[in-house]
Design a protein around this motif. Structure first.
Motif, mmCIF file in Angstrom:
data_model
loop_
_atom_site.group_PDB
_atom_site.id
_atom_site.type_symbol
_atom_site.label_atom_id
_atom_site.label_comp_id
_atom_site.label_asym_id
_atom_site.label_seq_id
_atom_site.Cartn_x
_atom_site.Cartn_y
_atom_site.Cartn_z
ATOM 1 N N ALA A 151 -2.116 -1.622 8.368
ATOM 2 C CA ALA A 151 -1.709 -0.799 9.513
ATOM 3 C C ALA A 151 -0.316 -1.214 9.968
ATOM 4 C CB ALA A 151 -2.712 -0.961 10.656
ATOM 5 N N ARG A 152 0.262 -0.415 10.844
ATOM 6 C CA ARG A 152 1.542 -0.791 11.447
ATOM 7 C C ARG A 152 1.364 -2.079 12.242
ATOM 8 N NH1 ARG A 152 1.280 4.887 12.661
ATOM 9 N NH2 ARG A 152 2.815 6.050 11.429
ATOM 10 N N VAL A 172 -6.838 -3.739 2.710
ATOM 11 C CA VAL A 172 -8.007 -2.856 2.731
ATOM 12 C C VAL A 172 -7.600 -1.552 3.417
ATOM 13 C CG1 VAL A 172 -10.429 -2.615 3.381
ATOM 14 C CG2 VAL A 172 -9.502 -4.893 2.902
ATOM 15 N N LEU A 173 -7.665 -0.458 2.678
ATOM 16 C CA LEU A 173 -7.194 0.825 3.183
ATOM 17 C C LEU A 173 -8.292 1.603 3.902
ATOM 18 C CD1 LEU A 173 -5.319 0.072 0.623
ATOM 19 C CD2 LEU A 173 -4.771 2.497 0.594
ATOM 20 N N GLY A 174 -7.860 2.463 4.800
ATOM 21 C CA GLY A 174 -8.784 3.386 5.469
ATOM 22 C C GLY A 174 -8.669 4.784 4.899
ATOM 23 N N SER A 175 -8.138 4.875 3.691
ATOM 24 C CA SER A 175 -7.967 6.160 3.001
ATOM 25 C C SER A 175 -8.056 5.899 1.507
ATOM 26 C CB SER A 175 -6.595 6.759 3.343
ATOM 27 O OG SER A 175 -5.556 5.901 2.874
ATOM 28 N N GLY A 176 -7.960 6.969 0.709
ATOM 29 C CA GLY A 176 -7.897 6.802 -0.732
ATOM 30 C C GLY A 176 -6.490 6.431 -1.163
ATOM 31 N N PHE A 177 -6.360 5.898 -2.368
ATOM 32 C CA PHE A 177 -5.061 5.417 -2.856
ATOM 33 C C PHE A 177 -4.011 6.517 -2.994
ATOM 34 C CE2 PHE A 177 -7.726 1.989 -5.015
ATOM 35 C CZ PHE A 177 -7.427 1.049 -4.042
ATOM 36 N N PHE A 178 -4.438 7.772 -3.129
ATOM 37 C CA PHE A 178 -3.467 8.859 -3.284
ATOM 38 C C PHE A 178 -2.940 9.360 -1.941
ATOM 39 C CE2 PHE A 178 -5.874 10.105 -7.422
ATOM 40 C CZ PHE A 178 -5.284 9.036 -8.089
ATOM 41 N N HIS A 179 -3.436 8.770 -0.848
ATOM 42 C CA HIS A 179 -3.000 9.184 0.493
ATOM 43 C C HIS A 179 -2.759 7.945 1.353
ATOM 44 C CE1 HIS A 179 -3.806 13.435 -0.282
ATOM 45 N NE2 HIS A 179 -4.921 13.035 -0.886
ATOM 46 N N GLN A 183 2.595 6.201 6.068
ATOM 47 C CA GLN A 183 3.517 6.510 4.975
ATOM 48 C C GLN A 183 4.605 5.452 4.804
ATOM 49 O OE1 GLN A 183 4.198 9.389 2.718
ATOM 50 N NE2 GLN A 183 1.974 9.472 2.893
ATOM 51 N N GLU A 184 5.036 4.852 5.920
ATOM 52 C CA GLU A 184 6.133 3.876 5.821
ATOM 53 C C GLU A 184 5.745 2.613 5.051
ATOM 54 O OE1 GLU A 184 4.811 3.356 10.275
ATOM 55 O OE2 GLU A 184 4.898 4.981 8.809
ATOM 56 N N ASN A 185 4.455 2.458 4.767
ATOM 57 C CA ASN A 185 4.012 1.273 4.010
ATOM 58 C C ASN A 185 3.862 1.534 2.513
ATOM 59 O OD1 ASN A 185 4.042 -0.635 5.970
ATOM 60 N ND2 ASN A 185 1.873 -0.537 6.454
ATOM 61 N N ARG A 186 4.385 2.665 2.058
ATOM 62 C CA ARG A 186 4.260 2.983 0.631
ATOM 63 C C ARG A 186 4.934 1.926 -0.250
ATOM 64 N NH1 ARG A 186 2.262 7.841 -0.824
ATOM 65 N NH2 ARG A 186 3.244 7.650 -2.859
ATOM 66 N N MET A 187 6.106 1.458 0.179
ATOM 67 C CA MET A 187 6.812 0.443 -0.611
ATOM 68 C C MET A 187 6.050 -0.880 -0.616
ATOM 69 S SD MET A 187 9.335 1.699 -2.169
ATOM 70 C CE MET A 187 10.098 0.172 -2.716
ATOM 71 N N LEU A 188 5.465 -1.225 0.535
ATOM 72 C CA LEU A 188 4.644 -2.433 0.617
ATOM 73 C C LEU A 188 3.456 -2.324 -0.326
ATOM 74 C CD1 LEU A 188 3.719 -5.115 1.878
ATOM 75 C CD2 LEU A 188 2.712 -3.794 3.768
ATOM 76 N N VAL A 189 2.818 -1.161 -0.351
ATOM 77 C CA VAL A 189 1.678 -0.932 -1.238
ATOM 78 C C VAL A 189 2.094 -1.079 -2.695
ATOM 79 C CG1 VAL A 189 0.127 0.875 -2.117
ATOM 80 C CG2 VAL A 189 0.308 0.476 0.346
ATOM 81 N N GLU A 190 3.245 -0.502 -3.067
ATOM 82 C CA GLU A 190 3.734 -0.622 -4.440
ATOM 83 C C GLU A 190 3.966 -2.084 -4.806
ATOM 84 O OE1 GLU A 190 3.981 1.708 -6.854
ATOM 85 O OE2 GLU A 190 2.950 2.955 -5.351
#
Length: 290
Positions: A151-152, A172-179, A183-190
Protein backbone atom coordinates in the motif's frame (compact mmCIF):
# COMPACT_ATOMS: atom_id res chain seq x y z
CA UNK A 1 -0.61 -31.30 -12.52
CA UNK A 2 -2.21 -33.40 -9.79
CA UNK A 3 -5.97 -33.68 -10.37
CA UNK A 4 -7.04 -32.38 -6.93
CA UNK A 5 -4.84 -29.30 -7.31
CA UNK A 6 -6.06 -28.69 -10.85
CA UNK A 7 -9.71 -28.96 -9.89
CA UNK A 8 -9.31 -26.70 -6.87
CA UNK A 9 -7.61 -24.05 -9.01
CA UNK A 10 -10.42 -24.42 -11.56
CA UNK A 11 -13.02 -23.88 -8.82
CA UNK A 12 -11.07 -20.88 -7.59
CA UNK A 13 -11.42 -19.23 -11.01
CA UNK A 14 -15.18 -19.76 -11.26
CA UNK A 15 -17.33 -16.68 -10.85
CA UNK A 16 -20.20 -16.68 -8.36
CA UNK A 17 -18.60 -18.94 -5.76
CA UNK A 18 -16.19 -18.07 -2.96
CA UNK A 19 -14.16 -20.06 -0.47
CA UNK A 20 -17.23 -20.94 1.60
CA UNK A 21 -18.96 -22.45 -1.41
CA UNK A 22 -15.82 -24.36 -2.42
CA UNK A 23 -15.47 -25.76 1.10
CA UNK A 24 -19.12 -26.89 1.01
CA UNK A 25 -18.38 -28.85 -2.17
CA UNK A 26 -15.24 -30.35 -0.63
CA UNK A 27 -17.18 -31.38 2.46
CA UNK A 28 -19.24 -33.65 0.21
CA UNK A 29 -16.44 -34.54 -2.22
CA UNK A 30 -13.10 -34.06 -0.44
CA UNK A 31 -10.91 -34.90 -3.44
CA UNK A 32 -13.24 -33.26 -6.01
CA UNK A 33 -13.41 -36.52 -7.98
CA UNK A 34 -17.08 -36.00 -8.84
CA UNK A 35 -16.89 -32.26 -9.44
CA UNK A 36 -17.87 -32.37 -13.11
CA UNK A 37 -20.45 -35.14 -12.69
CA UNK A 38 -22.71 -33.37 -10.17
CA UNK A 39 -26.12 -32.46 -11.56
CA UNK A 40 -27.31 -28.86 -11.47
CA UNK A 41 -29.80 -29.59 -8.68
CA UNK A 42 -27.22 -31.40 -6.52
CA UNK A 43 -24.67 -28.59 -6.92
CA UNK A 44 -27.32 -25.98 -6.13
CA UNK A 45 -28.27 -27.90 -3.01
CA UNK A 46 -24.61 -28.17 -1.92
CA UNK A 47 -23.50 -24.60 -2.59
CA UNK A 48 -26.68 -22.73 -1.58
CA UNK A 49 -25.68 -19.68 -3.63
CA UNK A 50 -28.13 -17.35 -5.38
CA UNK A 51 -29.50 -18.39 -8.76
CA UNK A 52 -27.65 -15.52 -10.48
CA UNK A 53 -24.31 -16.53 -8.94
CA UNK A 54 -24.99 -20.19 -9.57
CA UNK A 55 -25.54 -19.58 -13.28
CA UNK A 56 -22.12 -17.89 -13.55
CA UNK A 57 -20.49 -20.61 -11.47
CA UNK A 58 -21.98 -23.50 -13.42
CA UNK A 59 -21.09 -21.94 -16.76
CA UNK A 60 -17.46 -21.38 -15.73
CA UNK A 61 -17.22 -24.85 -14.21
CA UNK A 62 -17.99 -26.41 -17.59
CA UNK A 63 -16.53 -23.84 -19.99
CA UNK A 64 -13.35 -22.35 -18.51
CA UNK A 65 -10.23 -23.57 -20.28
CA UNK A 66 -7.88 -23.98 -17.32
CA UNK A 67 -5.01 -25.23 -19.47
CA UNK A 68 -5.11 -22.02 -21.50
CA UNK A 69 -5.27 -19.91 -18.31
CA UNK A 70 -2.30 -21.69 -16.75
CA UNK A 71 -0.29 -21.28 -19.96
CA UNK A 72 -0.85 -17.51 -19.80
CA UNK A 73 0.25 -17.52 -16.14
CA UNK A 74 3.37 -19.43 -17.04
CA UNK A 75 4.40 -16.75 -19.56
CA UNK A 76 4.18 -14.21 -16.71
CA UNK A 77 6.09 -16.47 -14.27
CA UNK A 78 2.99 -16.87 -12.10
CA UNK A 79 2.74 -20.06 -10.06
CA UNK A 80 -0.29 -21.52 -8.26
CA UNK A 81 -0.01 -23.07 -4.82
CA UNK A 82 -2.93 -24.82 -3.12
CA UNK A 83 -3.46 -25.59 0.54
CA UNK A 84 -2.80 -29.26 -0.29
CA UNK A 85 0.72 -28.63 -1.64
CA UNK A 86 3.70 -29.49 0.55
CA UNK A 87 5.26 -26.07 -0.17
CA UNK A 88 2.18 -24.26 1.20
CA UNK A 89 3.44 -22.42 4.33
CA UNK A 90 2.58 -24.41 7.46
CA UNK A 91 2.36 -21.21 9.52
CA UNK A 92 -0.40 -19.92 7.20
CA UNK A 93 -2.36 -23.17 7.42
CA UNK A 94 -2.81 -22.53 11.14
CA UNK A 95 -4.85 -19.33 10.77
CA UNK A 96 -8.63 -19.11 10.68
CA UNK A 97 -9.82 -19.23 7.06
CA UNK A 98 -6.47 -19.81 5.31
CA UNK A 99 -6.52 -19.09 1.56
CA UNK A 100 -7.25 -22.21 -0.49
CA UNK A 101 -5.07 -21.04 -3.38
CA UNK A 102 -2.10 -18.66 -3.49
CA UNK A 103 -0.74 -17.09 -6.66
CA UNK A 104 2.96 -16.22 -6.50
CA UNK A 105 5.68 -14.51 -8.51
CA UNK A 106 9.28 -14.68 -7.37
CA UNK A 107 11.26 -16.57 -4.76
CA UNK A 108 8.85 -18.89 -2.91
CA UNK A 109 11.74 -20.29 -0.83
CA UNK A 110 11.42 -17.11 1.27
CA UNK A 111 8.32 -18.71 2.79
CA UNK A 112 10.61 -21.19 4.58
CA UNK A 113 12.31 -18.49 6.66
CA UNK A 114 11.06 -16.35 9.58
CA UNK A 115 9.39 -13.07 8.66
CA UNK A 116 8.17 -9.94 10.35
CA UNK A 117 5.26 -7.93 8.99
CA UNK A 118 5.60 -4.14 8.89
CA UNK A 119 2.47 -2.11 8.23
CA UNK A 120 1.18 1.37 8.92
CA UNK A 121 -0.69 4.36 7.62
CA UNK A 122 -0.99 5.19 3.94
CA UNK A 123 -0.09 8.72 5.08
CA UNK A 124 3.20 7.52 6.57
CA UNK A 125 5.64 10.43 6.70
CA UNK A 126 9.24 11.28 7.56
CA UNK A 127 8.78 9.94 11.08
CA UNK A 128 7.99 6.48 9.63
CA UNK A 129 11.11 6.65 7.45
CA UNK A 130 13.34 7.67 10.35
CA UNK A 131 11.85 4.94 12.56
CA UNK A 132 12.47 2.22 9.98
CA UNK A 133 15.97 3.52 9.29
CA UNK A 134 16.66 2.84 12.96
CA UNK A 135 14.93 -0.54 13.14
CA UNK A 136 15.41 -2.29 9.80
CA UNK A 137 19.20 -2.70 9.48
CA UNK A 138 19.43 -5.15 12.38
CA UNK A 139 16.34 -7.10 11.24
CA UNK A 140 17.84 -7.43 7.77
CA UNK A 141 21.18 -8.44 9.24
CA UNK A 142 19.43 -11.25 11.13
CA UNK A 143 17.84 -12.36 7.83
CA UNK A 144 14.26 -11.65 8.80
CA UNK A 145 12.07 -11.30 5.72
CA UNK A 146 9.88 -8.20 5.76
CA UNK A 147 6.24 -8.70 4.75
CA UNK A 148 3.89 -5.88 3.90
CA UNK A 149 0.89 -5.06 1.72
CA UNK A 150 2.32 -2.84 -1.03
CA UNK A 151 0.00 0.00 0.00
CA UNK A 152 0.98 3.65 -0.11
CA UNK A 153 2.88 5.06 2.84
CA UNK A 154 4.47 2.79 5.44
CA UNK A 155 4.06 -0.43 3.40
CA UNK A 156 5.91 1.06 0.44
CA UNK A 157 8.62 2.52 2.68
CA UNK A 158 9.11 -0.89 4.36
CA UNK A 159 9.48 -2.74 1.03
CA UNK A 160 11.80 -0.16 -0.51
CA UNK A 161 14.00 0.24 2.54
CA UNK A 162 14.36 -3.53 3.02
CA UNK A 163 15.58 -3.84 -0.57
CA UNK A 164 17.94 -0.89 -0.10
CA UNK A 165 19.49 -2.55 2.97
CA UNK A 166 19.98 -5.82 1.06
CA UNK A 167 17.14 -7.72 2.73
CA UNK A 168 14.33 -9.83 1.30
CA UNK A 169 10.74 -8.66 1.19
CA UNK A 170 7.35 -10.27 0.53
CA UNK A 171 4.42 -8.26 -0.84
CA UNK A 172 0.84 -9.44 -0.32
CA UNK A 173 -1.56 -7.90 -2.83
CA UNK A 174 -5.24 -7.10 -2.47
CA UNK A 175 -5.76 -7.64 -6.20
CA UNK A 176 -4.63 -9.94 -8.99
CA UNK A 177 -1.18 -9.52 -10.53
CA UNK A 178 -2.60 -8.03 -13.74
CA UNK A 179 -4.16 -5.14 -11.79
CA UNK A 180 -1.48 -3.71 -9.50
CA UNK A 181 -2.81 -1.27 -6.91
CA UNK A 182 -1.76 1.44 -6.32
CA UNK A 183 -0.50 2.11 -9.83
CA UNK A 184 2.50 4.11 -8.59
CA UNK A 185 3.96 0.91 -7.13
CA UNK A 186 4.27 -0.84 -10.48
CA UNK A 187 8.03 -0.25 -10.59
CA UNK A 188 8.40 -1.53 -7.02
CA UNK A 189 6.45 -4.65 -7.99
CA UNK A 190 8.70 -5.21 -11.02
CA UNK A 191 11.74 -4.88 -8.76
CA UNK A 192 10.29 -7.36 -6.26
CA UNK A 193 9.82 -10.01 -8.97
CA UNK A 194 13.61 -10.41 -8.98
CA UNK A 195 14.72 -12.23 -5.85
CA UNK A 196 11.79 -11.23 -3.65
CA UNK A 197 8.22 -12.55 -3.55
CA UNK A 198 4.73 -11.37 -4.50
CA UNK A 199 1.63 -13.20 -3.23
CA UNK A 200 -2.09 -12.86 -3.89
CA UNK A 201 -5.04 -15.05 -3.04
CA UNK A 202 -6.88 -13.57 -6.02
CA UNK A 203 -6.56 -14.91 -9.58
CA UNK A 204 -4.36 -12.56 -11.64
CA UNK A 205 -7.23 -10.98 -13.60
CA UNK A 206 -9.02 -9.89 -10.38
CA UNK A 207 -9.45 -6.13 -10.03
CA UNK A 208 -8.96 -4.60 -6.56
CA UNK A 209 -12.08 -4.29 -4.41
CA UNK A 210 -12.40 -2.46 -1.10
CA UNK A 211 -13.12 -5.65 0.86
CA UNK A 212 -10.04 -7.41 -0.52
CA UNK A 213 -7.67 -5.37 1.63
CA UNK A 214 -8.91 -6.37 5.11
CA UNK A 215 -8.87 -9.99 3.85
CA UNK A 216 -5.30 -9.53 2.59
CA UNK A 217 -4.28 -8.42 6.09
CA UNK A 218 -4.92 -11.88 7.55
CA UNK A 219 -2.31 -13.29 5.14
CA UNK A 220 0.22 -10.60 6.08
CA UNK A 221 -0.10 -11.45 9.77
CA UNK A 222 -0.53 -15.18 9.09
CA UNK A 223 2.81 -15.49 7.31
CA UNK A 224 4.76 -13.59 9.99
CA UNK A 225 6.11 -14.43 13.44
CA UNK A 226 5.39 -10.89 14.56
CA UNK A 227 3.95 -7.64 13.27
CA UNK A 228 5.29 -4.11 13.65
CA UNK A 229 2.93 -1.15 13.36
CA UNK A 230 4.57 2.15 12.39
CA UNK A 231 2.15 5.10 12.41
CA UNK A 232 -1.56 4.30 12.42
CA UNK A 233 -4.67 6.35 12.99
CA UNK A 234 -7.22 5.35 15.59
CA UNK A 235 -9.36 3.59 12.97
CA UNK A 236 -7.01 2.02 10.49
CA UNK A 237 -6.41 -1.10 8.40
CA UNK A 238 -3.15 -1.59 10.29
CA UNK A 239 -5.12 -2.16 13.48
CA UNK A 240 -7.16 -4.82 11.67
CA UNK A 241 -3.88 -6.54 10.81
CA UNK A 242 -2.79 -6.25 14.46
CA UNK A 243 -6.11 -7.79 15.52
CA UNK A 244 -5.57 -10.75 13.17
CA UNK A 245 -2.05 -11.12 14.61
CA UNK A 246 -3.34 -11.22 18.19
CA UNK A 247 -6.00 -13.78 17.28
CA UNK A 248 -3.33 -16.01 15.75
CA UNK A 249 -0.91 -15.66 18.67
CA UNK A 250 1.64 -13.53 16.83
CA UNK A 251 3.81 -10.92 18.57
CA UNK A 252 2.58 -7.35 18.12
CA UNK A 253 5.02 -4.42 18.21
CA UNK A 254 4.35 -0.70 17.87
CA UNK A 255 6.49 2.40 17.43
CA UNK A 256 5.28 5.11 19.84
CA UNK A 257 4.55 8.60 18.55
CA UNK A 258 3.59 12.13 19.46
CA UNK A 259 0.29 11.94 21.32
CA UNK A 260 -0.85 15.16 19.63
CA UNK A 261 -0.64 13.64 16.13
CA UNK A 262 -3.45 11.59 14.58
CA UNK A 263 -0.95 9.16 12.99
CA UNK A 264 0.24 8.17 16.47
CA UNK A 265 -3.16 7.50 18.03
CA UNK A 266 -3.45 3.93 16.73
CA UNK A 267 0.07 2.86 17.68
CA UNK A 268 -0.12 4.49 21.12
CA UNK A 269 -3.47 2.77 21.70
CA UNK A 270 -1.92 -0.61 20.79
CA UNK A 271 0.88 -0.03 23.30
CA UNK A 272 -1.68 0.92 25.93
CA UNK A 273 -3.46 -2.37 25.20
CA UNK A 274 -0.30 -4.44 25.59
CA UNK A 275 1.65 -4.28 22.32
CA UNK A 276 5.43 -4.23 22.79
CA UNK A 277 6.81 -0.69 22.62
CA UNK A 278 9.70 -0.69 20.15
CA UNK A 279 12.67 1.68 20.15
CA UNK A 280 15.39 -0.54 18.65
CA UNK A 281 15.73 -3.64 16.49
CA UNK A 282 16.89 -5.52 19.59
CA UNK A 283 13.46 -4.98 21.17
CA UNK A 284 11.92 -7.01 18.33
CA UNK A 285 14.57 -9.73 18.16
CA UNK A 286 14.45 -10.36 21.92
CA UNK A 287 10.69 -10.85 21.88
CA UNK A 288 10.84 -13.14 18.82
CA UNK A 289 13.75 -15.16 20.27
CA UNK A 290 15.97 -14.47 17.29
Amino acid sequence: MEELKKRLIHLHHCRGIGSKGILKIMKIDSELKNLYQFSISVLQDITRISSENFSKFYYDLHHLDLTKILTIYSTHNISCMTIFDKEYPFILKQIYNPPLVLYTIGNTSLLNYPSIAIVGSRKGNEYAKKSLEQLLPLLVKKRLNVISGLARGVDTIAHQMTIRYGGKTIGVLGSGFFHIYPQENRMLVENMKKGHLLISEYPPSTRPQKWHFPMRNRIISGLSKGILIVQAEERSGSLITAEYALQEGREVFAVPGNMMESLSKGTNLLIQQGAKLVLTGEDILAEMNI
